[in-house]
Motif scaffolding. Structure first.
Motif, PDB file in Angstrom:
ATOM      1  N   PHE A  12       1.429  -0.978  -0.206  1.00 23.22           N
ATOM      2  CA  PHE A  12       0.165  -0.034   0.199  1.00 23.22           C
ATOM      3  C   PHE A  12       0.759   1.161   0.247  1.00 23.22           C
ATOM      4  O   PHE A  12       0.602   2.424  -0.985  1.00 23.22           O
ATOM      5  N   ASP A  13       2.431   1.328   0.806  1.00 22.13           N
ATOM      6  CA  ASP A  13       2.733   2.263   0.931  1.00 22.13           C
ATOM      7  C   ASP A  13       3.261   3.282  -0.478  1.00 22.13           C
ATOM      8  O   ASP A  13       4.076   3.976  -0.602  1.00 22.13           O
ATOM      9  N   GLU A  16      -2.574  10.144  -7.133  1.00 21.36           N
ATOM     10  CA  GLU A  16      -3.547  10.813  -7.821  1.00 21.36           C
ATOM     11  C   GLU A  16      -4.846   9.320  -7.583  1.00 21.36           C
ATOM     12  O   GLU A  16      -6.146   9.724  -7.948  1.00 21.36           O
ATOM     13  N   TYR A  17      -4.369   7.966  -8.003  1.00 19.86           N
ATOM     14  CA  TYR A  17      -4.957   6.753  -8.097  1.00 19.86           C
ATOM     15  C   TYR A  17      -5.616   6.601  -6.755  1.00 19.86           C
ATOM     16  O   TYR A  17      -7.218   6.750  -6.294  1.00 19.86           O
ATOM     17  N   VAL A  18      -4.658   6.708  -6.148  1.00 21.77           N
ATOM     18  CA  VAL A  18      -5.194   6.828  -4.252  1.00 21.77           C
ATOM     19  C   VAL A  18      -6.218   7.396  -4.171  1.00 21.77           C
ATOM     20  O   VAL A  18      -7.100   7.436  -3.034  1.00 21.77           O
ATOM     21  N   PHE A  19      -6.285   8.554  -3.985  1.00 20.05           N
ATOM     22  CA  PHE A  19      -7.394   9.520  -3.150  1.00 20.05           C
ATOM     23  C   PHE A  19      -8.100   9.812  -3.886  1.00 20.05           C
ATOM     24  O   PHE A  19      -8.829  10.289  -3.961  1.00 20.05           O
ATOM     25  N   GLY A  20      -7.572   9.878  -5.455  1.00 19.27           N
ATOM     26  CA  GLY A  20      -9.509   9.809  -6.446  1.00 19.27           C
ATOM     27  C   GLY A  20     -10.175   9.073  -6.025  1.00 19.27           C
ATOM     28  O   GLY A  20     -11.512   8.801  -5.580  1.00 19.27           O
ATOM     29  N   TYR A  41      -9.525  -1.030  -0.244  1.00 14.69           N
ATOM     30  CA  TYR A  41     -10.481  -0.372  -1.800  1.00 14.69           C
ATOM     31  C   TYR A  41      -9.537  -0.341  -2.952  1.00 14.69           C
ATOM     32  O   TYR A  41      -9.259  -0.145  -3.324  1.00 14.69           O
ATOM     33  N   LEU A  42      -8.367  -0.775  -2.087  1.00 15.98           N
ATOM     34  CA  LEU A  42      -6.437   0.179  -3.792  1.00 15.98           C
ATOM     35  C   LEU A  42      -6.024  -1.149  -3.599  1.00 15.98           C
ATOM     36  O   LEU A  42      -5.184  -2.229  -2.790  1.00 15.98           O
ATOM     37  N   SER A  43      -5.646  -1.412  -4.778  1.00 16.62           N
ATOM     38  CA  SER A  43      -4.241  -2.437  -5.190  1.00 16.62           C
ATOM     39  C   SER A  43      -3.836  -1.881  -6.125  1.00 16.62           C
ATOM     40  O   SER A  43      -4.371  -1.210  -7.179  1.00 16.62           O
TER      41      SER A  43
END
Length: 385
Positions: free
Chosen positions: A245-246, A254-258, A303-305
């Motif tokens: 994740f880091d 941008e992908y992460v926060f969007g 939610y992120l990968s």
């Protein structure tokens, strides 16, 4: 008598002109279209005097216009002239299939396969096999259907021994560590067998053979992401598949926060991360991530990968979007998750369904994944395609 390879190399300018002229009929009204086609046929001359390459192309054109009788005459003339002509045998089978003569169509496809050694394009063998498999499926002969698809797969695996050797390790990694770890460790690409893997995977799932389904559906997944990552690296040689994740936050912020903004806005419509007014980059990332975590049902990492990041990038690139459509990647992922769930690997299955659910462009597979996330279950195992 000219060999077929020389036939296809000759008169390319005439061939292109003829095809362009033929296809221009499409925009004409029906009666004018027919008249133009008849005029062209008349100007070319009788079948006996027509060169083989033109006989074949005209046969294809007539088939596309649903003039099956005339198309059949052209293909039969090729066989009469050359003796062995697998492309013509195949298209005669297509004519029979269109006319509902499925037994005759099957015999023609088998004739074509018996002569694959002289196909002008050797890879057309797989087109014939897929068509024969479809015929078997439509008439309910699922044993023959699966045998044909397995033979296509074995053909490609024989030339990819590393993928075959990695099958068990890749599946075990998927079940134990999840989809991101699997795609980080294993990369394999396939071509003509992708649809066979997909069809057989879904067939085995509906048959209730979940382990076999997983073993088939993992290959299109590996292939799609291997091709996608290589493609993205062509434009950005420094690009890597995020290991954790880091790294995802650092290299794909941008992908992460969007993504997190979209999720939180489902309940908090006015939510936004604070951004620098000039660069529009999110500021004070660590604190904002911690604050965002309090607004999410599950940790942000859920939610992120790397997989989601690749999929989102693919939607913005026309070439990758075409690849996604060709692979039907969301269908593949859905049934892979369903197979894993049926095998008892619930967390891995839910993770894949969540990835699909996060993609607004996943269509019906997003809806079905959302249903599975609400109430996971094994789909009906009726053999219906």
């Amino acid at each position: 008598m000219h060999g077929k390879r020389s036939i296809y190399r000759r008169n390319r300018t005439t061939l292109i002109f003829t095809l362009l002229f033929s296809f221009s009929f499409v925009s004409l009204p029906a009666q004018e279209n027919d008249a133009a086609a008849n005029s062209l046929t008349a100007s070319i001359g009788s079948l006996d005097s027509m060169e083989s390459w033109l006989l074949y192309e005209r046969g294809l054109h007539l088939f596309s216009r649903k003039e099956y009788g005339e198309a059949l005459n052209h293909f039969n003339k090729l066989i009469e002239r050359h003796g062995v002509y697998p492309e013509a045998e195949y298209w005669i089978g297509r004519v029979f299939e269109q006319e509902g003569e499925h037994i005759l169509a099957e015999k023609q496809y088998q004739k074509a396969l018996e002569a694959v050694r002289v196909l002008h394009i050797p890879e057309q063998k797989y087109e014939i096999q897929y068509r024969l498999a479809e015929l078997y499926k439509n008439r309910g002969d699922l044993d023959s259907y699966s045998q044909i698809l397995n033979s296509i797969i074995l053909d490609e695996l024989e030339n990819n021994q590393l993928a075959l050797a990695n099958e068990s390790p890749a599946i075990n990694t998927l079940k134990r560590d999840g989809i991101d770890r699997t795609l980080l460790l294993f990369r394999h690409t396939f071509t003509y067998s992708i649809e066979a893997f997909n069809q057989l995977g879904i067939y085995y799932y509906k048959k209730g053979d979940y382990r076999a389904a997983t073993a088939k559906l993992i290959y299109p997944l590996l292939s799609f992401f291997s091709i996608t990552i290589d493609y993205l690296r062509d434009s950005d040689p420094q690009l890597t598949f995020p290991e954790d994740f880091d790294e995802l936050v650092e290299k794909h912020s941008e992908y992460v926060f969007g993504t997190l903004e979209r999720i939180i806005r489902r309940k908090e419509k006015d939510f936004s991360f604070m951004r620098d007014l000039d660069s529009l980059e999110v500021i004070d990332r660590d604190n904002q991530l911690r604050n965002a975590a309090t607004l999410l049902p599950k940790p942000p990492e859920y939610y992120l990968s790397g997989v989601s990041c690749c999929l989102q990038t693919s939607f913005s690139d026309p070439s990758l979007k075409l690849l996604m459509d060709d692979y039907e990647i969301f269908r593949t992922m859905y049934y892979l998750a369903a197979s894993l769930y049926a095998e008892g690997y619930t967390e891995t299955a839910l993770r894949i369904w969540e990835i699909i659910n996060m993609n607004e462009d996943a269509g019906m597979w997003k809806l079905r994944s959302e249903q599975q996330l609400d109430e996971p279950s094994v789909d009906s195992t009726d053999i219906i395609f």
